[in-house]
Design a protein around this motif. Structure first.
Motif, short mmCIF file in Angstrom:
data_model
loop_
_atom_site.label_atom_id
_atom_site.label_comp_id
_atom_site.label_asym_id
_atom_site.label_seq_id
_atom_site.Cartn_x
_atom_site.Cartn_y
_atom_site.Cartn_z
N PRO A 1 -0.54 0.09 -9.03
CA PRO A 1 -1.00 -0.74 -7.91
C PRO A 1 -0.62 -2.21 -8.08
CG PRO A 1 -2.76 0.70 -8.68
CD PRO A 1 -1.66 0.79 -9.69
N ARG A 2 -0.19 -2.82 -6.97
CA ARG A 2 -0.03 -4.26 -6.87
C ARG A 2 -0.75 -4.71 -5.60
NH1 ARG A 2 4.73 -6.30 -9.43
NH2 ARG A 2 4.17 -8.34 -8.56
N PRO A 3 -1.37 -5.88 -5.61
CA PRO A 3 -2.09 -6.31 -4.42
C PRO A 3 -1.14 -6.76 -3.31
CG PRO A 3 -2.22 -7.99 -6.13
CD PRO A 3 -1.55 -6.80 -6.74
N LEU A 4 -1.34 -6.21 -2.11
CA LEU A 4 -0.70 -6.74 -0.91
C LEU A 4 -1.65 -7.76 -0.31
CD1 LEU A 4 1.62 -6.43 1.31
CD2 LEU A 4 -0.05 -5.00 2.51
N LEU A 5 -1.18 -9.00 -0.18
CA LEU A 5 -1.99 -10.06 0.41
C LEU A 5 -1.60 -10.24 1.87
CD1 LEU A 5 -1.89 -12.77 -2.42
CD2 LEU A 5 -3.35 -10.75 -2.22
N LEU A 6 -2.60 -10.46 2.73
CA LEU A 6 -2.36 -10.72 4.14
C LEU A 6 -3.14 -11.96 4.54
CD1 LEU A 6 -3.08 -7.10 4.62
CD2 LEU A 6 -1.29 -7.92 6.11
N ARG A 7 -2.51 -12.84 5.33
CA ARG A 7 -3.21 -14.03 5.82
C ARG A 7 -2.65 -14.40 7.21
NH1 ARG A 7 -0.41 -18.62 1.84
NH2 ARG A 7 1.54 -18.79 3.01
N PRO A 8 -3.45 -15.03 8.04
CA PRO A 8 -2.96 -15.45 9.36
C PRO A 8 -1.78 -16.40 9.22
CG PRO A 8 -5.36 -15.63 9.26
CD PRO A 8 -4.89 -15.37 7.86
N ARG A 9 -0.79 -16.20 10.04
CA ARG A 9 0.38 -17.09 10.03
C ARG A 9 -0.07 -18.50 10.42
NH1 ARG A 9 5.75 -16.10 13.80
NH2 ARG A 9 7.14 -17.59 12.77
N GLY A 10 0.30 -19.46 9.61
CA GLY A 10 -0.11 -20.83 9.88
C GLY A 10 -1.49 -21.18 9.36
N GLY A 11 -2.10 -20.24 8.62
CA GLY A 11 -3.41 -20.53 8.03
C GLY A 11 -4.55 -20.25 9.00
N GLY A 12 -5.73 -20.78 8.67
CA GLY A 12 -6.87 -20.65 9.57
C GLY A 12 -7.72 -19.42 9.35
N GLY A 13 -7.58 -18.79 8.20
CA GLY A 13 -8.42 -17.63 7.94
C GLY A 13 -8.31 -17.22 6.49
N PRO A 14 -9.23 -16.37 6.04
CA PRO A 14 -9.20 -15.93 4.64
C PRO A 14 -8.02 -15.00 4.37
CG PRO A 14 -10.86 -14.72 5.84
CD PRO A 14 -10.34 -15.77 6.78
N THR A 15 -7.61 -14.95 3.12
CA THR A 15 -6.55 -14.03 2.69
C THR A 15 -7.17 -12.69 2.32
OG1 THR A 15 -5.16 -15.83 1.88
CG2 THR A 15 -4.74 -13.64 0.97
N LEU A 16 -6.64 -11.62 2.92
CA LEU A 16 -7.09 -10.27 2.58
C LEU A 16 -6.26 -9.74 1.41
CD1 LEU A 16 -7.33 -8.71 6.16
CD2 LEU A 16 -9.10 -9.91 4.88
N ARG A 17 -6.89 -8.93 0.58
CA ARG A 17 -6.23 -8.39 -0.61
C ARG A 17 -6.42 -6.88 -0.61
NH1 ARG A 17 -5.15 -10.88 -5.68
NH2 ARG A 17 -5.14 -9.43 -7.43
N ARG A 18 -5.31 -6.14 -0.61
CA ARG A 18 -5.36 -4.68 -0.63
C ARG A 18 -4.50 -4.17 -1.79
NH1 ARG A 18 -8.79 -5.57 2.61
NH2 ARG A 18 -9.23 -4.56 4.60
N PRO A 19 -5.13 -3.67 -2.89
CA PRO A 19 -4.32 -3.08 -3.97
C PRO A 19 -3.69 -1.77 -3.49
CG PRO A 19 -6.58 -3.55 -4.68
CD PRO A 19 -6.56 -3.63 -3.19
N LEU A 20 -2.39 -1.62 -3.69
CA LEU A 20 -1.67 -0.45 -3.21
C LEU A 20 -0.82 0.15 -4.32
CD1 LEU A 20 -0.43 -1.89 0.20
CD2 LEU A 20 -2.35 -0.32 -0.13
N GLY A 21 -0.95 1.46 -4.53
CA GLY A 21 -0.16 2.19 -5.50
C GLY A 21 -0.59 3.65 -5.50
N HIS A 22 0.01 4.46 -6.36
CA HIS A 22 -0.42 5.85 -6.57
C HIS A 22 -0.52 6.66 -5.28
CE1 HIS A 22 -1.13 4.85 -10.72
NE2 HIS A 22 -2.16 4.08 -10.49
N GLY A 23 0.40 6.44 -4.33
CA GLY A 23 0.42 7.26 -3.12
C GLY A 23 -0.37 6.73 -1.96
N ASP A 24 -0.82 5.46 -2.03
CA ASP A 24 -1.58 4.86 -0.93
C ASP A 24 -0.68 4.53 0.26
OD1 ASP A 24 -3.76 4.94 -2.64
OD2 ASP A 24 -3.54 2.85 -3.26
N LEU A 25 -1.26 4.61 1.45
CA LEU A 25 -0.56 4.28 2.69
C LEU A 25 -1.25 3.11 3.38
CD1 LEU A 25 1.49 5.06 5.03
CD2 LEU A 25 -0.36 6.51 5.93
N ILE A 26 -0.46 2.16 3.87
CA ILE A 26 -0.97 1.13 4.76
C ILE A 26 -0.01 1.00 5.94
CG2 ILE A 26 0.19 -0.78 3.53
CD1 ILE A 26 -2.29 -2.52 4.25
N VAL A 27 -0.56 0.89 7.13
CA VAL A 27 0.24 0.69 8.34
C VAL A 27 -0.20 -0.63 8.96
CG1 VAL A 27 0.92 1.62 10.57
CG2 VAL A 27 0.41 3.18 8.67
N MET A 28 0.76 -1.54 9.15
CA MET A 28 0.49 -2.82 9.80
C MET A 28 0.92 -2.71 11.25
SD MET A 28 1.57 -5.54 6.82
CE MET A 28 3.12 -4.76 6.38
#
Length: 207
Positions: free
Chosen positions: A147-174
């Motif tokens: 697993p490595r953390p995928l970080l997500l944040r609003p473009r241009g700032g203005g919100g907290p950064t989300l952290r999603r550890p992903l590995g071992h067969g995990d799926l994320i759809v943006m």
């Protein structure tokens, strides 16, 4: 927690779970993410196979007048190209079927990134080359290996950064406006981490 010492289901023949178990998180600005831990069973053995067999290439890019190595290995399979394993073809078909009504078109390409260790990374970005700059779209990412953390944040700032550890067969759809209104990154880490491969499925015209 399946992320601590690898997954109970991470060895053996690879198999894909039920996408009905996806969980959606609504983000600001019309963006959302769907997540499904352990979608692919047998993911660690599958990681080893892809790491050994995929024709990985190192790329360089120009940054501030210097040519620097892109800190990860890449392999890309465009529309119509045969994917490196039938499991990935099945995964793309299942995702296309699951999101058909919402996306309105299939996933057609697969980009693979190999993060060899904690020094490999990807900087903050959105997949905005092509239609992602102006239209809602989706990018589905299957993560293999450590697993490595995928970080997500609003473009241009203005919100907290989300952290999603992903590995071992995990799926994320943006999805939704995520590529346009949010940025994502895989940061470097000084921790001793093993390799991770991400497989990114995209519709036509999204890069």
């Amino acid at each position: 927690m399946h992320h601590s010492q690898g997954s109970l289901f991470a060895t053996g023949a690879p198999g894909l779970g039920d996408l009905a178990a996806l969980r959606r998180t609504q983000l600001a600005h019309g963006a959302w993410i769907d997540t499904l831990p352990d979608w692919l069973s047998g993911a660690d053995d599958f990681f080893d196979r892809l790491a050994a067999e995929v024709p990985w290439r190192a790329e360089e890019r120009t940054m501030y007048d210097n040519v620097v190595a892109v800190p990860r290995l890449l392999s890309h399979y465009g529309e119509g190209a045969r994917l490196p394993d039938p499991v990935l073809t099945e995964a793309r078909t299942l995702l296309s079927d699951h999101y058909a009504a919402e996306l309105g078109e299939p996933f057609v390409s697969a980009g693979l990134c190999y993060y060899r260790d904690g020094r490999d990374s990807v900087a903050w970005h959105g997949d905005r080359i092509g239609r992602g700059e102006v239209q809602d779209t989706m990018v589905a990412i299957l993560s293999l290996g450590e697993p490595r953390p995928l970080l997500l944040r609003p473009r241009g700032g203005g919100g907290p950064t989300l952290r999603r550890p992903l590995g071992h067969g995990d799926l994320i759809v943006m999805g939704g406006s995520c590529q346009r209104t949010w940025d994502h990154a895989i940061p470097k880490t000084r921790a001793a981490v093993g390799g991770r491969i991400s497989v990114q499925f995209r519709p036509r015209g999204v890069a």
